[in-house]
Design an enzyme around this catalytic site. Structure first.
Site, mmCIF file in Angstrom:
data_model
loop_
_atom_site.group_PDB
_atom_site.id
_atom_site.type_symbol
_atom_site.label_atom_id
_atom_site.label_comp_id
_atom_site.label_asym_id
_atom_site.label_seq_id
_atom_site.Cartn_x
_atom_site.Cartn_y
_atom_site.Cartn_z
ATOM 1 N N ARG A 1 13.316 4.294 16.084
ATOM 2 C CA ARG A 1 13.343 5.325 15.052
ATOM 3 C C ARG A 1 11.925 5.741 14.678
ATOM 4 O O ARG A 1 11.018 4.915 14.671
ATOM 5 C CB ARG A 1 14.071 4.795 13.807
ATOM 6 C CG ARG A 1 15.533 4.510 14.061
ATOM 7 C CD ARG A 1 16.174 3.812 12.863
ATOM 8 N NE ARG A 1 16.075 4.607 11.643
ATOM 9 C CZ ARG A 1 16.381 4.143 10.424
ATOM 10 N NH1 ARG A 1 16.772 2.888 10.282
ATOM 11 N NH2 ARG A 1 16.282 4.916 9.369
ATOM 12 N N ASP B 1 0.908 4.624 1.910
ATOM 13 C CA ASP B 1 0.288 5.375 3.004
ATOM 14 C C ASP B 1 0.336 6.866 2.646
ATOM 15 O O ASP B 1 1.405 7.404 2.382
ATOM 16 C CB ASP B 1 1.058 5.158 4.318
ATOM 17 C CG ASP B 1 0.936 3.733 4.839
ATOM 18 O OD1 ASP B 1 0.135 2.952 4.285
ATOM 19 O OD2 ASP B 1 1.664 3.405 5.797
ATOM 20 N N LYS C 1 1.497 -4.598 5.055
ATOM 21 C CA LYS C 1 2.240 -5.551 5.888
ATOM 22 C C LYS C 1 3.130 -6.473 5.054
ATOM 23 O O LYS C 1 4.242 -6.822 5.464
ATOM 24 C CB LYS C 1 1.274 -6.376 6.729
ATOM 25 C CG LYS C 1 0.593 -5.544 7.818
ATOM 26 C CD LYS C 1 -0.384 -6.371 8.624
ATOM 27 C CE LYS C 1 -1.304 -5.473 9.432
ATOM 28 N NZ LYS C 1 -0.609 -4.653 10.423
ATOM 29 N N GLY C 2 2.635 -6.881 3.877
ATOM 30 C CA GLY C 2 3.433 -7.772 3.036
ATOM 31 C C GLY C 2 4.730 -7.119 2.597
ATOM 32 O O GLY C 2 5.823 -7.662 2.799
ATOM 33 N N ASN D 1 0.851 -1.196 0.000
ATOM 34 C CA ASN D 1 0.000 0.000 0.000
ATOM 35 C C ASN D 1 0.874 1.228 0.000
ATOM 36 O O ASN D 1 1.984 1.200 0.534
ATOM 37 C CB ASN D 1 -0.818 0.110 1.300
ATOM 38 C CG ASN D 1 -1.869 -0.949 1.431
ATOM 39 O OD1 ASN D 1 -2.424 -1.425 0.453
ATOM 40 N ND2 ASN D 1 -2.131 -1.334 2.664
ATOM 41 N N ALA E 1 5.291 -0.469 12.840
ATOM 42 C CA ALA E 1 6.081 -1.414 12.034
ATOM 43 C C ALA E 1 7.059 -2.261 12.854
ATOM 44 O O ALA E 1 7.806 -3.057 12.280
ATOM 45 C CB ALA E 1 6.813 -0.735 10.882
ATOM 46 N N LEU F 1 5.306 -9.457 22.544
ATOM 47 C CA LEU F 1 4.811 -8.863 23.779
ATOM 48 C C LEU F 1 5.292 -7.421 23.950
ATOM 49 O O LEU F 1 5.494 -6.963 25.073
ATOM 50 C CB LEU F 1 5.276 -9.717 24.965
ATOM 51 C CG LEU F 1 4.782 -11.186 24.940
ATOM 52 C CD1 LEU F 1 5.612 -12.048 25.889
ATOM 53 C CD2 LEU F 1 3.309 -11.257 25.295
ATOM 54 N N ASP G 1 6.326 -5.722 12.089
ATOM 55 C CA ASP G 1 6.804 -6.115 10.760
ATOM 56 C C ASP G 1 8.309 -6.370 10.787
ATOM 57 O O ASP G 1 8.802 -7.320 10.158
ATOM 58 C CB ASP G 1 6.482 -5.032 9.724
ATOM 59 C CG ASP G 1 4.985 -4.910 9.457
ATOM 60 O OD1 ASP G 1 4.251 -5.890 9.660
ATOM 61 O OD2 ASP G 1 4.562 -3.819 9.032
ATOM 62 N N ARG H 1 7.973 -6.129 26.395
ATOM 63 C CA ARG H 1 8.311 -7.319 27.196
ATOM 64 C C ARG H 1 8.976 -8.419 26.361
ATOM 65 O O ARG H 1 9.318 -9.476 26.895
ATOM 66 C CB ARG H 1 7.066 -7.852 27.884
ATOM 67 C CG ARG H 1 6.594 -6.937 29.030
ATOM 68 C CD ARG H 1 5.302 -7.428 29.648
ATOM 69 N NE ARG H 1 4.188 -7.230 28.744
ATOM 70 C CZ ARG H 1 3.337 -8.189 28.375
ATOM 71 N NH1 ARG H 1 3.462 -9.407 28.850
ATOM 72 N NH2 ARG H 1 2.368 -7.920 27.535
HETATM 73 P P1 ADP Z 1 2.975 -5.089 17.074
HETATM 74 O O1 ADP Z 1 3.836 -3.988 16.597
HETATM 75 O O2 ADP Z 1 2.544 -6.044 16.003
HETATM 76 O O3 ADP Z 1 1.842 -4.671 17.967
HETATM 77 P P2 ADP Z 1 4.613 -5.730 19.402
HETATM 78 O O4 ADP Z 1 4.172 -4.449 20.001
HETATM 79 O O5 ADP Z 1 4.501 -6.963 20.208
HETATM 80 O O6 ADP Z 1 3.915 -6.015 17.994
HETATM 81 O O7 ADP Z 1 6.145 -5.519 18.964
HETATM 82 C C1 ADP Z 1 6.837 -6.457 18.187
HETATM 83 C C2 ADP Z 1 8.238 -6.624 18.724
HETATM 84 O O8 ADP Z 1 8.952 -5.378 18.610
HETATM 85 C C3 ADP Z 1 8.316 -7.017 20.190
HETATM 86 O O9 ADP Z 1 8.274 -8.428 20.341
HETATM 87 C C4 ADP Z 1 9.665 -6.443 20.601
HETATM 88 O O10 ADP Z 1 10.699 -7.325 20.230
HETATM 89 C C5 ADP Z 1 9.774 -5.186 19.748
HETATM 90 N N1 ADP Z 1 9.299 -4.002 20.490
HETATM 91 C C6 ADP Z 1 8.114 -3.368 20.340
HETATM 92 N N2 ADP Z 1 8.001 -2.340 21.218
HETATM 93 C C7 ADP Z 1 9.149 -2.330 21.942
HETATM 94 C C8 ADP Z 1 9.676 -1.515 23.012
HETATM 95 N N3 ADP Z 1 8.972 -0.483 23.532
HETATM 96 N N4 ADP Z 1 10.893 -1.836 23.502
HETATM 97 C C9 ADP Z 1 11.622 -2.844 22.999
HETATM 98 N N5 ADP Z 1 11.181 -3.640 22.000
HETATM 99 C C10 ADP Z 1 9.978 -3.393 21.474
#
Ligand code: ADP
Length: 292
Positions: free
Chosen positions: A273, A11, A38-39, A9, A235, A206, A238, A209
């Site tokens: 970033r 954006d 996403k792809g 896409n 992202a 997570l 991604d 986490r």
């Molecule tokens: P989405 O972006 O799909 O919601 P998450 O928020 O779980 O997925 O983030 C994907 C991955 O990116 C996490 O498993 C982690 O490794 C990294 N990440 C995301 N946010 C943080 C953060 N605040 N600090 C450190 N790593 C992060």
């Protein structure tokens, strides 16, 4: 090698002091166009993370098609299997206000025309180590790609995003399911154990986490995310998923802890970033954060 069958896409992003209500016009501020989907994002993430990556997808015959194609080429993604179909490219209209509250309308355009795979697409999938899928192209195409991979012994990694319940014929073909906490809840149950009733291996991201892995042979891995100053987590998922596919392809599904740590470093590097696809990290950046 990693093959991605998925969406691309453009954006169209405008910042505004206040989001408009229905029927209202407001004057915006900055406007920019950013390649996404996403792809395409995960293909770019995989290529920047060091994989030989091929993208199977579709752009339109409008002025955005070449832009989307060029951005994949610039990232080193193979575009031999990228079609140009009559009509509009996929776009996302995005308005963002000062509190980062947003409004998003996605018009799938050419992505919805990716309705079948040809012999060359199947050959590319068969030649790959990992097929990486999301849910932004028609479900029959996702299932057909997964079936081609299964027939050839290519590992099927599915990122169930945007969150949706998965049909049984797709679940039967998934080797590794990658979900965040929201997607885990929508796909089934939210708990990693519940998801293992559906697919043989699950990766749960997570956020700050980190991530967790579990499989039906009883392996359980929890990996913390690197501690970083999060600037923009758009992202990050991604970046994580693209890097996970690369790590999985390189290690043949062995050494899960190392692959998960490295994917977490990719997600964290992206979160450090501003921006979405422009923030997807290269291999040196991932390695540096991983080793820090
Ligand atoms: P989405 O972006 O799909 O919601 P998450 O928020 O779980 O997925 O983030 C994907 C991955 O990116 C996490 O498993 C982690 O490794 C990294 N990440 C995301 N946010 C943080 C953060 N605040 N600090 C450190 N790593 C992060």
């Amino acid at each position: 090698q990693v093959v991605v069958v998925g969406s691309t896409n453009l954006d169209l992003v405008v910042t505004t002091a206040q989001l408009p209500g229905p029927g209202e016009t407001v004057l915006g501020e900055d406007f920019r166009t950013v390649p996404g989907g996403k792809g395409a994002n995960q293909a770019v993430a995989a290529a920047r993370a060091g994989a030989d990556c091929v993208f199977v997808g579709a752009v339109g015959t409008d002025e955005f098609g070449p832009r989307l194609r060029d951005s994949l080429v610039a990232a080193g993604v193979g575009v031999d299997r990228l079609r140009t179909v009559p009509g509009a490219s996929g776009v996302a209209l995005i308005a963002v206000d000062r509190d980062a509250e947003n409004f998003i309308v996605v018009a799938p355009g050419a992505n919805s025309a990716l309705t079948d795979l040809d012999a060359d697409d199947r050959a590319a999938i068969a030649a790959a180590d990992v097929l990486l899928l999301q849910l932004e192209v028609p479900m029959p195409t996702v299932v057909a790609a997964a079936a081609a991979a299964r027939a050839a012994g290519t590992t099927v990694v599915l990122n169930a995003a945007p969150a949706a319940p998965l049909p049984a014929d797709l679940l039967d073909l998934v080797d590794v399911l990658v979900v965040n906490e929201h997607e885990a809840a929508v796909v089934g149950g939210g708990e990693i154990e519940a998801l293992l009733a559906l697919v043989p291996r699950v990766v749960l991201t997570l956020g700050a986490r980190g991530a967790a892995y579990a499989d039906r042979s009883g392996v359980r891995v929890d990996v913390p995310a690197p501690r970083i100053e999060a600037v923009d987590t758009t992202a990050a998922g991604d970046a994580f998923t693209g890097a996970l596919a690369v790590g999985w392809a390189e290690r043949g599904g062995e050494d899960i802890t190392a692959v998960l740590r490295w994917a977490c470093a990719a997600g964290a590097a992206c979160a450090q970033r501003p921006g979405a696809s422009s923030a997807l990290p290269d291999r040196a950046t991932i390695d540096a954060l991983h080793d820090a």
